[in-house]
Each structure stands twice: as C-alpha cells, then as structure tokens.
Design a protein around this motif. Structure first.
Motif, PDB file in Angstrom:
ATOM      1  N   GLU A  90      12.110   1.783  -9.864  1.00  0.00           N
ATOM      2  CA  GLU A  90      11.227   1.753 -11.025  1.00  0.00           C
ATOM      3  C   GLU A  90      11.809   0.901 -12.149  1.00  0.00           C
ATOM      4  OE1 GLU A  90      12.312   4.482  -9.506  1.00  0.00           O
ATOM      5  OE2 GLU A  90      10.486   5.095  -8.437  1.00  0.00           O
ATOM      6  N   LYS A  91      13.098   1.074 -12.429  1.00  0.00           N
ATOM      7  CA  LYS A  91      13.748   0.289 -13.486  1.00  0.00           C
ATOM      8  C   LYS A  91      13.798  -1.193 -13.114  1.00  0.00           C
ATOM      9  CE  LYS A  91      16.660   3.975 -15.370  1.00  0.00           C
ATOM     10  NZ  LYS A  91      18.045   4.434 -15.613  1.00  0.00           N
ATOM     11  N   ILE A  92      14.074  -1.456 -11.838  1.00  0.00           N
ATOM     12  CA  ILE A  92      14.122  -2.847 -11.381  1.00  0.00           C
ATOM     13  C   ILE A  92      12.766  -3.512 -11.544  1.00  0.00           C
ATOM     14  CG2 ILE A  92      14.388  -4.302  -9.338  1.00  0.00           C
ATOM     15  CD1 ILE A  92      16.545  -2.346  -8.373  1.00  0.00           C
ATOM     16  N   GLN A  93      11.707  -2.801 -11.170  1.00  0.00           N
ATOM     17  CA  GLN A  93      10.361  -3.366 -11.278  1.00  0.00           C
ATOM     18  C   GLN A  93       9.999  -3.696 -12.720  1.00  0.00           C
ATOM     19  OE1 GLN A  93       7.316  -0.868  -9.610  1.00  0.00           O
ATOM     20  NE2 GLN A  93       5.741  -2.458  -9.710  1.00  0.00           N
ATOM     21  N   LYS A 132      19.769  -6.862 -19.294  1.00  0.00           N
ATOM     22  CA  LYS A 132      19.555  -5.878 -20.351  1.00  0.00           C
ATOM     23  C   LYS A 132      18.066  -5.632 -20.521  1.00  0.00           C
ATOM     24  CE  LYS A 132      23.709  -6.863 -23.082  1.00  0.00           C
ATOM     25  NZ  LYS A 132      24.232  -7.297 -24.409  1.00  0.00           N
ATOM     26  N   PHE A 133      17.706  -4.341 -20.530  1.00  0.00           N
ATOM     27  CA  PHE A 133      16.290  -3.996 -20.645  1.00  0.00           C
ATOM     28  C   PHE A 133      16.151  -2.592 -21.212  1.00  0.00           C
ATOM     29  CE2 PHE A 133      12.337  -2.239 -18.727  1.00  0.00           C
ATOM     30  CZ  PHE A 133      11.431  -3.097 -19.336  1.00  0.00           C
ATOM     31  N   GLU A 134      15.416  -2.492 -22.308  1.00  0.00           N
ATOM     32  CA  GLU A 134      15.141  -1.203 -22.951  1.00  0.00           C
ATOM     33  C   GLU A 134      16.427  -0.422 -23.232  1.00  0.00           C
ATOM     34  OE1 GLU A 134      12.295   0.825 -20.489  1.00  0.00           O
ATOM     35  OE2 GLU A 134      10.619  -0.382 -21.239  1.00  0.00           O
ATOM     36  N   GLY A 135      17.418  -1.094 -23.773  1.00  0.00           N
ATOM     37  CA  GLY A 135      18.645  -0.429 -24.202  1.00  0.00           C
ATOM     38  C   GLY A 135      19.647  -0.123 -23.119  1.00  0.00           C
ATOM     39  N   GLU A 136      19.429  -0.588 -21.900  1.00  0.00           N
ATOM     40  CA  GLU A 136      20.397  -0.365 -20.830  1.00  0.00           C
ATOM     41  C   GLU A 136      20.481  -1.585 -19.936  1.00  0.00           C
ATOM     42  OE1 GLU A 136      19.294   2.465 -17.736  1.00  0.00           O
ATOM     43  OE2 GLU A 136      17.303   2.575 -18.632  1.00  0.00           O
ATOM     44  N   VAL A 137      21.478  -1.587 -19.056  1.00  0.00           N
ATOM     45  CA  VAL A 137      21.669  -2.699 -18.126  1.00  0.00           C
ATOM     46  C   VAL A 137      21.103  -2.308 -16.765  1.00  0.00           C
ATOM     47  CG1 VAL A 137      23.332  -4.180 -16.970  1.00  0.00           C
ATOM     48  CG2 VAL A 137      23.706  -3.503 -19.342  1.00  0.00           C
ATOM     49  N   VAL A 138      20.188  -3.115 -16.260  1.00  0.00           N
ATOM     50  CA  VAL A 138      19.558  -2.853 -14.963  1.00  0.00           C
ATOM     51  C   VAL A 138      20.222  -3.733 -13.910  1.00  0.00           C
ATOM     52  CG1 VAL A 138      17.397  -2.899 -13.662  1.00  0.00           C
ATOM     53  CG2 VAL A 138      17.379  -2.277 -16.090  1.00  0.00           C
ATOM     54  N   ALA A 139      20.646  -3.119 -12.796  1.00  0.00           N
ATOM     55  CA  ALA A 139      21.290  -3.836 -11.693  1.00  0.00           C
ATOM     56  C   ALA A 139      20.244  -4.135 -10.620  1.00  0.00           C
ATOM     57  CB  ALA A 139      22.430  -3.000 -11.107  1.00  0.00           C
ATOM     58  N   ILE A 140      19.992  -5.422 -10.384  1.00  0.00           N
ATOM     59  CA  ILE A 140      18.944  -5.870  -9.469  1.00  0.00           C
ATOM     60  C   ILE A 140      19.581  -6.521  -8.239  1.00  0.00           C
ATOM     61  CG2 ILE A 140      16.906  -7.337  -9.246  1.00  0.00           C
ATOM     62  CD1 ILE A 140      16.736  -7.250 -12.362  1.00  0.00           C
ATOM     63  N   PRO A 141      19.348  -5.997  -7.032  1.00  0.00           N
ATOM     64  CA  PRO A 141      19.968  -6.579  -5.824  1.00  0.00           C
ATOM     65  C   PRO A 141      19.452  -7.989  -5.551  1.00  0.00           C
ATOM     66  CG  PRO A 141      19.092  -4.370  -5.405  1.00  0.00           C
ATOM     67  CD  PRO A 141      18.556  -4.801  -6.732  1.00  0.00           C
TER      68      PRO A 141
END
Length: 234
Positions: free
Chosen positions: A52-55, A194-203
C-alpha cells in the motif's frame, strides 16, 4: 619411555588435560562464529515497505517537482517590469523568504513558483503603474542544490549524487554510477523515497531490467530519491 608427567583423570573418566584444552579453544571458536554471524547479518536482504505504501509513493506525479520550480531562500531572481527598467531588479531570496521590490516593498517569494511571484508583484504594482507586465526568472537555484538531487549507493562502480532531470529513470541512474560491481545483488536493489513523513522502500529488479528486458520496475526518479544496490549474501 614413559612420560614424566602422569596423566590425570576426573571421576567421569575424562582426561583433565582435554577439558583444559576445550576451555582454552572454545572462546576462539565463539569469536569466529560471532564474526561470521555479523557478516551475514550485514549482507541481509533489505526489507521493502508494504504494498500500500509503495503504491502511494509511486503514484506521485514526478513531473510536478520538475516542471514547477518552488522558490526558496538563497535563490536569486530577476524581476523585470516592461518599460520600467528603473524598478527591474535582480535580488536574492532572503532567509525570511522575502525579496524587496521598488514601490512595493517586501514580497514573499519562498514557497511560490516564479509565475506566482510575478503575479503577486504585478498585483501590488497595479496601485502605481497601469497594467504592469512582470516576469520573474530564476538566475541561481541555491535552495535546491541538494534537495533536488538523486543518488546511487552500494555495490556500484561509482556512487553518485547528481541533479534530477525530467524523464530520469532507475536505469539512467544505475548507468550513471558506472553499473554494478562483482558483488552486487541486482534483484535486491531498493529505491528509497520520502513520502508523507517517512521513507518508503520500493523493490527494484535490476537484473530483470538489464538481462531480461523486464522494465516493470524501471520507475521514474523523483528529486530526493536514493537507489541502493546491496551486496550478495555469502
């Protein structure tokens, strides 16, 4: 010929010398085991964020951050007023986010696009000049020197940090870093955003992109993105 030191045994029938030797060598073996465990832990496969976060992170329109430049402190702008060269100026955006314009005074520049700033100055000048035509051009982009960069780290030939460009993709960044070294685990690559105050890890499946023509994860890069290529587990 018999030994001058008689052998001694404990009540369980084990030579005391064997026990002593075991106690002497055990700490060394434990240290080696701990070192191996530490290396394996350091080479562990990175963990990706939730689907969900990745999307949501990938849904960002990357064009917004490139096509609409947002002014900030230390930027230098040239304000031109047609047929009024005496009030046309070139000024830096101050730390408080404002610039000083003749007749108008202080105008907020930080957080606005050049077009928005031109509109604000035009509206203020309308009190003194009939239908003023104002343009704003950024001549020095100091505020975005680091925030608009994209970076590649890890098992690559040459880690890099370069300014973002419109249309830039994961593959473009990887090639800019000279490609992978011999230790790279290409299909374990991560794109950190960086997205919405956090770091998202995308494979990122770099091996699939390079060797199989599967470009599904060749995502567009966004200012501030970090592409990290880990080493293989040994």
């Amino acid at each position: 010929m018999g030994s001058s030191h008689p052998e001694t045994w404990n009540s369980a029938g084990i030579k005391k010398e064997s026990i002593k030797m075991s106690r002497t060598h055990f700490p060394t073996g434990l240290i080696i085991f701990a070192m191996v465990a530490a290396v394996l832990t350091g080479c562990a496969t990175p963990t990706s964020s939730s689907p969900e976060k990745i999307q949501r992170a990938l849904a960002i329109d990357v064009r917004d951050s490139v096509d609409q430049y947002i002014l900030g402190a230390t930027d230098v702008v040239r304000v031109s007023v047609w047929r009024n060269q005496d009030i046309s100026i070139s000024v830096p955006v101050r730390p408080d986010g404002k610039i000083s314009v003749p007749l108008v005074g202080d105008v907020r520049a930080s957080g606005r696009t050049p077009e928005q700033l031109a509109t604000a100055i035009r509206d203020s000048l309308s009190q003194y000049i009939r239908e003023p035509q104002v343009s704003v051009v950024v001549t020095s982009m100091g505020s975005h020197e680091f925030t608009d960069r994209v970076r590649v780290t890890g098992a690559v030939r040459q880690p890099v940090s370069i300014p973002h460009r419109s249309g830039m993709t994961v593959l473009d960044m990887f090639l800019s870093a000279g490609g992978a070294n011999e230790f790279a685990a290409l299909n374990n690559t991560m794109l950190y955003r960086k997205f919405e105050g956090e770091v998202v890890a995308i494979p990122i499946m770099l091996d699939d992109i390079l060797n199989k023509g599967r470009i599904r994860t060749n995502y567009p890069m966004r200012p501030g993105d970090i592409l990290s290529v880990p080493e293989r587990n040994f």
